[in-house]
Scaffold this active site. Structure first.
Site, mmCIF file in Angstrom:
data_model
loop_
_atom_site.group_PDB
_atom_site.id
_atom_site.type_symbol
_atom_site.label_atom_id
_atom_site.label_comp_id
_atom_site.label_asym_id
_atom_site.label_seq_id
_atom_site.Cartn_x
_atom_site.Cartn_y
_atom_site.Cartn_z
ATOM 1 N N HIS A 156 38.164 21.735 80.127
ATOM 2 C CA HIS A 156 39.022 21.586 81.318
ATOM 3 C C HIS A 156 38.566 20.415 82.192
ATOM 4 O O HIS A 156 38.770 20.431 83.402
ATOM 5 C CB HIS A 156 39.060 22.863 82.163
ATOM 6 C CG HIS A 156 39.255 24.112 81.370
ATOM 7 N ND1 HIS A 156 40.491 24.666 81.134
ATOM 8 C CD2 HIS A 156 38.361 24.900 80.720
ATOM 9 C CE1 HIS A 156 40.359 25.757 80.392
ATOM 10 N NE2 HIS A 156 39.071 25.920 80.111
ATOM 11 N N SER A 277 40.215 -8.927 87.041
ATOM 12 C CA SER A 277 41.444 -8.822 87.821
ATOM 13 C C SER A 277 41.737 -10.182 88.431
ATOM 14 O O SER A 277 40.815 -10.927 88.764
ATOM 15 C CB SER A 277 41.255 -7.780 88.922
ATOM 16 O OG SER A 277 42.128 -8.033 89.999
ATOM 17 N N LYS A 283 36.256 -6.651 89.322
ATOM 18 C CA LYS A 283 36.792 -5.717 88.333
ATOM 19 C C LYS A 283 36.349 -6.003 86.893
ATOM 20 O O LYS A 283 36.192 -7.135 86.487
ATOM 21 C CB LYS A 283 38.333 -5.716 88.373
ATOM 22 C CG LYS A 283 38.924 -5.059 89.586
ATOM 23 C CD LYS A 283 38.552 -3.604 89.775
ATOM 24 C CE LYS A 283 39.274 -2.668 88.840
ATOM 25 N NZ LYS A 283 40.712 -2.553 89.143
ATOM 26 N N GLU A 290 42.762 1.204 77.217
ATOM 27 C CA GLU A 290 44.042 1.596 77.827
ATOM 28 C C GLU A 290 45.213 1.223 76.925
ATOM 29 O O GLU A 290 46.173 1.981 76.773
ATOM 30 C CB GLU A 290 44.223 0.893 79.167
ATOM 31 C CG GLU A 290 43.235 1.321 80.232
ATOM 32 C CD GLU A 290 43.304 0.397 81.438
ATOM 33 O OE1 GLU A 290 44.132 0.647 82.325
ATOM 34 O OE2 GLU A 290 42.548 -0.597 81.479
#
Ligand code: ARG
Length: 463
Positions: A156, A277, A283, A290
């Site tokens: 979970h 970024s 970043k 992804e």
């Protein structure tokens, strides 16, 4: 537009219909397979005396020369051909003249396209399997290095029990082993030869389907000519195995995204698979992970689209089936990007065992060990579970971490008269907890090293 059927239909097609119908922009990818299957077919026609053997030789040599020229770029496919089969036949005609007209004896584009696509699927399966294997080898390396590294095992998404990072990598390994199994099965079913089924009913020419099947390294000819031209199960099998594989890669991607976030900080992904970024100079974005996660949807879509193509089709060949290749190619291409991307992501990753250890501080993830210890002393597990839960809750209220409790503190949380509290305290640390889980397939580093050996042997056996 060059087509092979202008005897019957002499009027011009609508330009829009030509775009709908023309499959060359997609099936041009099958030119190698189309030539290979045609060479086998022509050789068989000659050997069986169906066409003059001199013509068979001319055809085979012509096809071989076209193959060389296409490979080197000295020739290109005629852009105005309706499909790859037309394109190769037109090229052959231009190269060898009248003999080319005998190639299509005792076959149809229906068995031809099915043969080409099976050949393509078979080698796509082989390359997908090779990529899976490379990723699995990378995972085994990490598992070997990090059998003793512990991180919070989650259920979970909540801290559950301390686990070995090596164990986690071996879990990914097992998912991929099942993917490989599915591909092995898919290959077996793909590896039968439709050639000679002709349009759907077979042929009256004395062809030798076993000969062409053997020459093309299929396990044998397909038993039923109607089935041979209409079956696309092998594409469904590939797409379904590919979809599950992408779901697995997506799950791995998701974990890499989570683990590389500052909140986790378990891993730093290498520059090879991260981006910066355009506005935020600090970043380091886990784009590869992804994108793999994002691209899984394409492959699920390919499978769904293919199921939809076949679902209402009467036997035998229907033009709807032309849609199969775009879906198949898309899945193959997506996997050929996604699999190595995940491999490079894990190979370039730096894991942070100290951060993993820190994340387990005060998370009470050794509570099961306390309940187990009480159970070993004879208490029913359900009772031990209740007591331990109460102790966790009490330690939380007292602002104490379960694993840092002193014997006195623990004694105060357990029922009056509980004996040997010192030995109960000892089970509360993460490494003791992990080390104790020596059951087959469990997380103890010792067991993980055993699993690692078995995994390596299994991979070697698959060759
Ligand atoms: N381009 C077609 C396909 O991919 C080839 C088979 C065409 N057969 C036919 N009878 N029109 O399915």
């Amino acid at each position: 537009m060059r087509k092979l059927w202008s005897g019957r239909i002499q009027g011009d097609q609508d330009a829009l219909f030509l775009r709908l119908n023309n499959s060359l922009p997609i099936d041009c990818r099958l030119w190698r397979e189309d030539i290979q299957a045609s060479i086998a077919h022509a050789g068989m026609l000659g050997a069986c005396g169906i066409i003059p053997s001199a013509d068979a030789t001319i055809i085979v040599e012509g096809l071989e020369a076209i193959r060389v020229d296409l490979e080197s770029g000295d020739a290109s496919l005629p852009k105005d051909a309706e499909d790859i089969h037309t394109a190769i036949e037109v090229m052959l005609g231009e190269r060898v003249g009248a003999a080319a007209g005998r190639l299509h004896t005792a076959r149809s584009r229906n068995d031809q396209v099915a043969t080409d696509t099976r050949l393509f699927t078979r080698s796509a399966i082989d390359s997908t399997r090779a990529e899976i294997r490379a990723l699995q080898l990378a995972l085994l390396d990490i598992a070997a290095e990090h059998a003793d590294t512990l991180l919070p095992g989650l259920t979970h998404l909540q801290h559950a029990q301390p686990c070995s990072l090596g164990h986690h990598m071996l879990a990914w390994f097992q998912m991929l082993t099942r993917d490989d199994d599915r591909l092995i099965c898919a290959r077996k079913r793909a590896n039968v030869c439709p050639l000679g089924a002709a349009a759907l009913a077979g042929t009256s020419f004395p062809i030798d389907r076993f000969r062409t099947a053997t020459e093309l390294e299929f396990d044998g000819p397909m038993a039923n000519s109607i089935d041979a031209v209409s079956d696309r199960d092998y594409i469904l099998d590939y797409l379904s195995a590919a979809a599950t594989l992408m779901a697995h890669l997506s799950r791995m991607g998701e974990e890499l995204v989570l683990w590389s976030s500052p909140e986790y900080g378990f891993v730093t992904l290498g520059d090879a698979v991260t981006t910066g970024s355009s506005i935020m100079p600090q970043k380091r974005n886990p784009d590869a992970a992804e994108l793999v996660r994002g691209k899984s949807g394409r492959v699920f879509g390919d499978l769904m689209a293919m199921l939809t193509v076949v679902k209402g089709l009467p036997l035998a060949y229907n033009k709807d089936l032309q849609e199969d290749k775009e879906l198949l190619f898309d899945a193959v291409d997506t996997l050929s990007l996604a699999l190595p991307s995940v491999r490079i992501a894990v190979q370039s990753a730096t894991f942070h065992p100290a951060r993993m250890a820190a994340a387990m501080k005060g998370d009470a993830s050794t509570a099961t060990d306390l309940a187990d210890a009480l159970t070993r002393r004879g208490m029913p597990f359900r009772e031990a579970h209740r007591l331990t839960g109460a102790a966790v809750s009490a330690s939380e209220h007292a602002g104490l971490a379960l694993e840092n409790l002193t014997a006195a503190e623990l004694r105060s949380l357990l029922p009056e008269g509980t004996q040997g509290v010192e030995s109960l305290v000892a089970v509360l640390n993460a490494s003791g907890s992990a080390a104790s889980r020596t059951s087959y397939g469990g997380t103890s580093p010792e067991e993980v090293r055993k699993q690692l050996k078995v995994a390596r042997a299994d991979l070697e056996r698959r060759g």
